[in-house]
Structure formats: C-alpha cells, structure tokens
Design a protein around this motif. Structure first.
Motif, short mmCIF file in Angstrom:
data_model
loop_
_atom_site.label_atom_id
_atom_site.label_comp_id
_atom_site.label_asym_id
_atom_site.label_seq_id
_atom_site.Cartn_x
_atom_site.Cartn_y
_atom_site.Cartn_z
N THR A 129 0.81 -1.22 0.00
CA THR A 129 0.00 0.00 0.00
C THR A 129 0.84 1.27 0.00
N ALA A 130 1.87 1.30 0.83
CA ALA A 130 2.68 2.51 0.93
C ALA A 130 3.30 2.86 -0.42
N GLY A 131 3.85 1.85 -1.10
CA GLY A 131 4.45 2.10 -2.40
C GLY A 131 3.42 2.56 -3.42
N SER A 132 2.20 2.04 -3.29
CA SER A 132 1.14 2.45 -4.21
C SER A 132 0.82 3.93 -4.03
N VAL A 133 0.72 4.34 -2.79
CA VAL A 133 0.44 5.75 -2.51
C VAL A 133 1.58 6.62 -3.05
N ARG A 134 2.79 6.17 -2.80
CA ARG A 134 3.96 6.90 -3.30
C ARG A 134 3.88 7.05 -4.82
N ALA A 135 3.55 5.96 -5.49
CA ALA A 135 3.49 5.99 -6.95
C ALA A 135 2.34 6.87 -7.45
N TYR A 136 1.25 6.83 -6.72
CA TYR A 136 0.07 7.64 -7.06
C TYR A 136 0.43 9.12 -7.03
N LEU A 137 1.17 9.49 -6.01
CA LEU A 137 1.58 10.89 -5.88
C LEU A 137 2.67 11.23 -6.89
#
Length: 413
Positions: free
Chosen positions: A86-94
């Motif tokens: 999840t954390a990486g997904s949020v990072r990538a989203y931003l």
RNA sequence: GUGGACGUAGCUCAAUGGUAGAGCCCCGGCUUGUGAUGCCGGUGGUUGGGGGUUCGAGUCCCCUCGUCCACCCCA
C-alpha cells in the motif's frame, strides 16, 4: 540434501512448476475478476526508501521495527525490500501526478518481504495480490471492494471462508474509545496474561482477540469500537452493511478485528479460513483515508486489500500439468533432422511438442509417456519416404499414417 | 526474538550403541519400429554439517545450519 552450502535463504522458497501452476490459476482469476471491476494492473518497485514505510506503516509496528530487510546501499541511501504494497502504491500515485486524474483503481501481484520466523502460511518472501482504490469516498466503494474480494474467491472455488467486517472508527471517535478501553483493561490487568499487559499501552484493541482463554473470560463486556462510533463513522458503517446485504455478500461483524498498521480507519475486513492453522487470514484490508495526505498528497480517501498468494494456494491443492499435445519419436539417425522439421511444423500450428531425442524406440515412448503426451508422432525412414507420419493416440493405443496437416486437424479438432 | 518436534538414497520411510536397508523413482536387459501392466539386473549415502563420549555412534552429549509447528505479529 546434497549441496549444503547452496540453499535458498531461510523462509524464502522456490516456485517450482507444480507450485507456479497453482499461482497462475489464482492470478488468472484475479485478472479476470478485477478486470470486470475496471481495475488496472500496476507494477511497482520492490525496493523502496525505508522512510516510506516508517512514515506510513508506523515506526512502532513490528513490521517496521524488526521485520524489514533494510540496508544502506553503496550510495549511502537507506532502502529496503517492501514489506507490503500500500505505501508504495500511494507513493506511486503521488509521484505519477495522478491526484487530479479521477478515481484510480489498481491491482498488483508481487513479492513482499518480512523477516519473521517462518511457519505454516508465513514466509519471509511471500506474494500478495493487492488492490488499491484512490478517491474512494463513500460506503459504496467499500461495498464494491468487499464484493470484488468475494467474487475473486468465489471464482477460485474456495469454500469455507468467512468474511469478517469491522469499523475502526476515525480520528474523531477512536481516541475516546481507546481511553475507555484502556481504563477497562487496566481494571482487569491482574487477570490478563503477560502479553496482554504489554498490549494495554501499545495496542489495546489487540487484547480483545487474545487467544488465551483466561483473557477471553475477562473480556465479556469489554467496550467495542462499533459501539462508540461517531456519527460520520456510524453512518458509513451502516451504509456498508446495507450495501453488502443488498448484494447478498455474506459477512459477519467481528468487532474484534484489529489492523496492525497505523494507517487504517473505518472499514476493516478479513477473510479467514480455519484450514491454515494459526495463519487463517487469507485476505485482509480496509480503508486508509489519511495516508495519502500523510505522505504529502492532497486529502484523498482510499481503500484496499491484499491476499496472500501462498495461503490461497494452500487452499486450492494441486493443479494438473497441461501435458503436451505431441511427442515426436524419431527412429534411426537418418530421420533425426527430418523429425526436427516436422516438430517445428507442428509447433507453428500452435501445438505443444516435445521431441523425444532419438535413440531406441522404447526409451522414446517412455519419455512420451512421462510427459503425459496425448499423442506420439513416429517418424522413421518409411515415413520420410511417404511424406506421412504415424500418429499414435496414447490413451487408446490406436495408430494411423497421416499427413502433418491431418495430424494437426486430428489433435486440434 | 521465544518455545517445541524433526533432519538416513531423487521421494516416502526402516535399522535393541555392533557390516546402512526397503518400497517407489531412475537407468539397462528380456523386445534394435512402440509407453503406461510382467520378469531380471544396475546406479545412487561422508546418515544436514562440526566437535565430543565410546573398543565401536545413524543411534548418546554439545554446537551449528535447515525444515515444520506454536507464541509474538501478520497476507
């Protein structure tokens, strides 16, 4: 047990053909079902800055404090193998600048790493099928998320699963509830086990699902989060339940579901089985409305879940190997090159073909049998001269002389 | 990180402290153009690794590595 010094790292296992066949079955089901909900696959880094997880999962969690494979690379950067997605997904989203691009519906399949003591259903490198949705406001998205998880497991044909749902409240109502719970627990601290006493300050909600019977006996009238939700959370939770009822997604409320990671709020859910010993959670997730903002983005409501590929795999059992369509048996050295060409012709028609390697016929037929070949194409000097091949059906033992085109027809049709 | 069980052939497992075995698998022969069922034969082990006790250790003791199960925690 021969080569001792060359072994995979503890808790990190090989995916050999029999295992990978099962994984592929699961992945196919995931792609199919998630596709029907219009989710798109993303492929995100396995290495991430350590700081990302410290800030999102929480420094005090076991994952961050003792389970991450983190190290300093040659350039002096502190990086780590991702322990979750999840954390990486949020990072990538931003980082991808997608915050003004409407709702993002993502899924991913890949390895995660946690340095724990391995046991049943727990590995140091394991695979997760994860789903994340950014820009997911109301209960509607929660409902669809649960329905999609349910559809996915139904597609796999796994039975005996229970969907458990809870609400973890939010920044408004959780602190008050927490205080109340801590007070309640402190009064009974003397009767609770040692680990629960440690949990009272660290993670009081975890006390509620302690496995020790004597602890459970003390907790009959313990306050529960669902009884202390603020108005917003209450409305949200009610909406989720109504939606699940409407879609006939079977679930039960489990007021004692706790999320280990700091970023969760409101809806939390687990899909559990009693067939995997102590690791009964096959899929888990929830809402994390604060995380995007926490990591520097605009306030963005979000929800996601992850399923453990290996755990699902243990519930499915073996998948039979596909088996090859044709095994080519070449009799006599003169026919070898010719037989290779015929094999290539069959492959160009899309058939899966194994060449048995020439040599004596008996050995080659044994190879064909072990490969579970449906048919054998025999090519010797006779066949070279006639331009035909002998096709033998391995199940019936019948054989005929046919042209390659007729062979393709017979096998495909 | 803590606790328990276990580690012998490729696999599944035997072997009161006294010559390491069986079944399956694999390879070959009976049958040099026919598999899966038969018969005969064969390959394969530093008993996870290291140290110790003993005349002698797969077996007893210590250390180590690994697997499994549970706790903690989690997918």
């Amino acid at each position: 047990m021969a080569a001792k010094s060359l072994q995979s790292i503890r808790g990190i296992h090989d995916g050999l053909p029999a295992e990978v066949r099962v994984w592929q079955r699961i992945e196919t089901a995931a792609r199919k079902v998630f596709g029907t909900y219009a989710f798109s696959e993303v492929r995100l880094p396995i290495l991430e800055p350590t700081e990302l997880f410290v800030r999102s999962i929480g420094e005090a969690t076991d994952i961050v404090s003792k389970e991450m494979y983190s190290f300093t690379d040659q350039g002096g950067d502190n990086i780590c193998l991702r322990p979750e997605g999840t954390a990486g997904s949020v990072r990538a989203y931003l980082q991808g600048g997608l915050t003004r691009s409407g709702t993002q519906r993502w899924f991913y399949i890949g390895p995660m790493f946690r340095r724990e003591r391995p046991q049943k259903g727990r590995l140091r490198q394991f695979q997760q099928i994860g789903v994340e949705m950014f820009g997911a406001a109301g209960p509607l998205e929660d409902i669809e998320m649960l329905a999609m998880a349910h559809a996915f497991l139904t597609e796999l044909g796994i039975t005996g699963l229970t969907i458990e749902v809870n609400s973890l409240g939010c920044a408004v109502c959780r602190p008050g509830y927490r205080d109340q719970l801590v007070g309640y627990l402190k009064q009974r601290a003397g009767q609770l086990c040692e680990t629960c006493n440690e949990r009272i300050e660290k993670n009081p909600m975890r006390v509620l699902d302690c496995k020790v019977a004597s602890c459970q006996a003390q907790l009959g009238d313990a306050p529960e989060m669902v009884g202390h939700l603020c108005e917003g959370c209450e409305t949200h939770f009610t909406g989720v339940k109504q939606g699940l009822d409407a879609l006939q997604v079977p679930y039960r409320i489990n007021a004692r579901i706790v999320r280990g990671l700091d970023y969760y709020n409101r809806t939390a859910f687990e899909i559990v089985t009693d067939q995997l010993g102590a690791q009964g959670t096959v899929l888990a997730g929830g809402r994390y409305d604060g995380l995007v903002e926490e990591l520097g983005g605009p306030a963005t409501q979000a929800i996601g879940f992850a399923a453990g590929l290996e755990r699902l795999s243990m519930l499915l059992g073996e998948t039979e190997a596909a088996g090859v369509d044709v095994a080519v048996v070449a009799l006599g050295d003169a026919a070898l090159t010719y037989s290779l060409k015929q094999a290539a012709l069959l492959r160009s028609e899309g058939l899966s073909v194994v060449h048995c390697g020439g040599g004596n016929a008996k050995r080659q037929f044994r190879v064909a049998d072990r490969e579970s070949a449906r048919c054998v194409v025999v090519i010797g000097e006779n066949e070279m001269h006639t331009g035909l091949v002998t096709l033998k059906d391995m199940a019936t033992g019948n054989q005929h002389e046919l042209s390659i085109a007729e062979v393709v027809q017979a096998i495909s049709g």
